[in-house]
Scaffold this motif. Sequence first.
Motif, short mmCIF file in Angstrom:
data_model
loop_
_atom_site.label_atom_id
_atom_site.label_comp_id
_atom_site.label_asym_id
_atom_site.label_seq_id
_atom_site.Cartn_x
_atom_site.Cartn_y
_atom_site.Cartn_z
N ASP A 134 85.73 -7.86 55.29
CA ASP A 134 85.24 -7.72 53.92
C ASP A 134 84.89 -9.10 53.37
O ASP A 134 85.51 -10.10 53.73
CB ASP A 134 86.26 -6.99 53.03
N ILE B 98 82.90 -4.36 54.26
CA ILE B 98 83.05 -3.93 52.87
C ILE B 98 82.70 -5.12 51.98
O ILE B 98 83.27 -6.20 52.14
CB ILE B 98 84.48 -3.42 52.59
N LYS C 169 81.85 -7.02 48.25
CA LYS C 169 82.12 -6.99 46.81
C LYS C 169 80.84 -6.74 46.04
O LYS C 169 79.82 -7.39 46.25
CB LYS C 169 82.75 -8.31 46.34
N TYR D 56 82.72 -2.73 47.19
CA TYR D 56 84.01 -2.60 46.52
C TYR D 56 83.94 -3.15 45.10
O TYR D 56 83.11 -3.99 44.78
CB TYR D 56 85.14 -3.21 47.33
N HIS D 57 84.82 -2.62 44.28
CA HIS D 57 84.90 -2.95 42.86
C HIS D 57 86.26 -3.55 42.58
O HIS D 57 87.29 -2.92 42.84
CB HIS D 57 84.71 -1.69 42.02
N GLY E 69 77.62 0.46 44.26
CA GLY E 69 78.83 1.04 44.80
C GLY E 69 78.78 2.52 45.08
O GLY E 69 79.81 3.13 45.37
N GLY F 229 82.97 4.03 48.31
CA GLY F 229 83.32 2.82 47.59
C GLY F 229 84.82 2.55 47.62
O GLY F 229 85.62 3.47 47.76
N MET F 230 85.18 1.28 47.49
CA MET F 230 86.59 0.90 47.51
C MET F 230 86.97 0.29 46.16
O MET F 230 86.27 -0.58 45.64
CB MET F 230 86.85 -0.11 48.63
N ASP G 144 89.47 -2.05 44.40
CA ASP G 144 90.36 -3.16 44.72
C ASP G 144 91.39 -3.30 43.61
O ASP G 144 91.06 -3.69 42.48
CB ASP G 144 89.52 -4.42 44.88
N TYR H 287 92.36 0.09 47.65
CA TYR H 287 92.88 -1.13 48.29
C TYR H 287 94.06 -1.63 47.49
O TYR H 287 93.97 -1.83 46.27
CB TYR H 287 91.78 -2.19 48.32
#
Length: 225
Positions: free
Chosen positions: A24, A46, A48, A77-78, A99, A110-111, A113, A152
């Motif tokens: 990531d 992944i 950002k 990812y957020h 995302g 989407g992840m 964080d 995450y």
Amino acid sequence: MLTSALLASLALAAGVKATVQGFDISHYQPNVDFAAAYNAGARFVIIKATEGTSYIDPSFSSHYTGATKAGLIRGGYHFAHPGETTGAAQADYFIAHGGGWTPDGITLPGMLDLESESNGECWGLSASAMVAWIRDFSDRYHERVGVYPMLYTNPSWWQTCTGNSNAFVNTNPLVLAHYSSSVGTIPGGWPYQTIWQNSDSYKYGGDSDIFNGSLDRLQALAKGS
């Protein structure tokens, strides 16, 4: 010399499970050799995309394009800012700026964080309020794109900030941050991690991530199944 068939048989007998290397990244890694990462065995990344409701990672677009050209499964990812705005508002912002998800087989859900930052370990929220905020983000993301986001976290944060909630076990894949030679104790009642961030250093940039399964299972995750 052992044949590949014999090695495979020995691995099966020893209970060795298939995994897939990934990583990531964010703007802190402005120049990534995605083709070299792919050639070294990585199959996903992944990237950002956003923070809160006012920040877009300046490298997201170029990273996403580079990863796609290299043949990597990729997703965004957020970085959550719980309590600053609603979870739903941040999910909308994330989706609007890269995302989102489609069942094309090359896009990961989407992840979200979840970790600490300057305004306090748990962003000033109680455990119950934090769980409610995560659910608000997760439900809006699912409503908008059709899958639940990956979550995450690390064991300490999840224990402290959600009271070790098991509210997301049946909906959200876990991305577990634990820098060690083994996964360790998995928080929140999840029976296993979907992805293990096992190191904060990866040869081709960012953090090292290990998908818990074979490549076909990673592809299935990207297809929403």
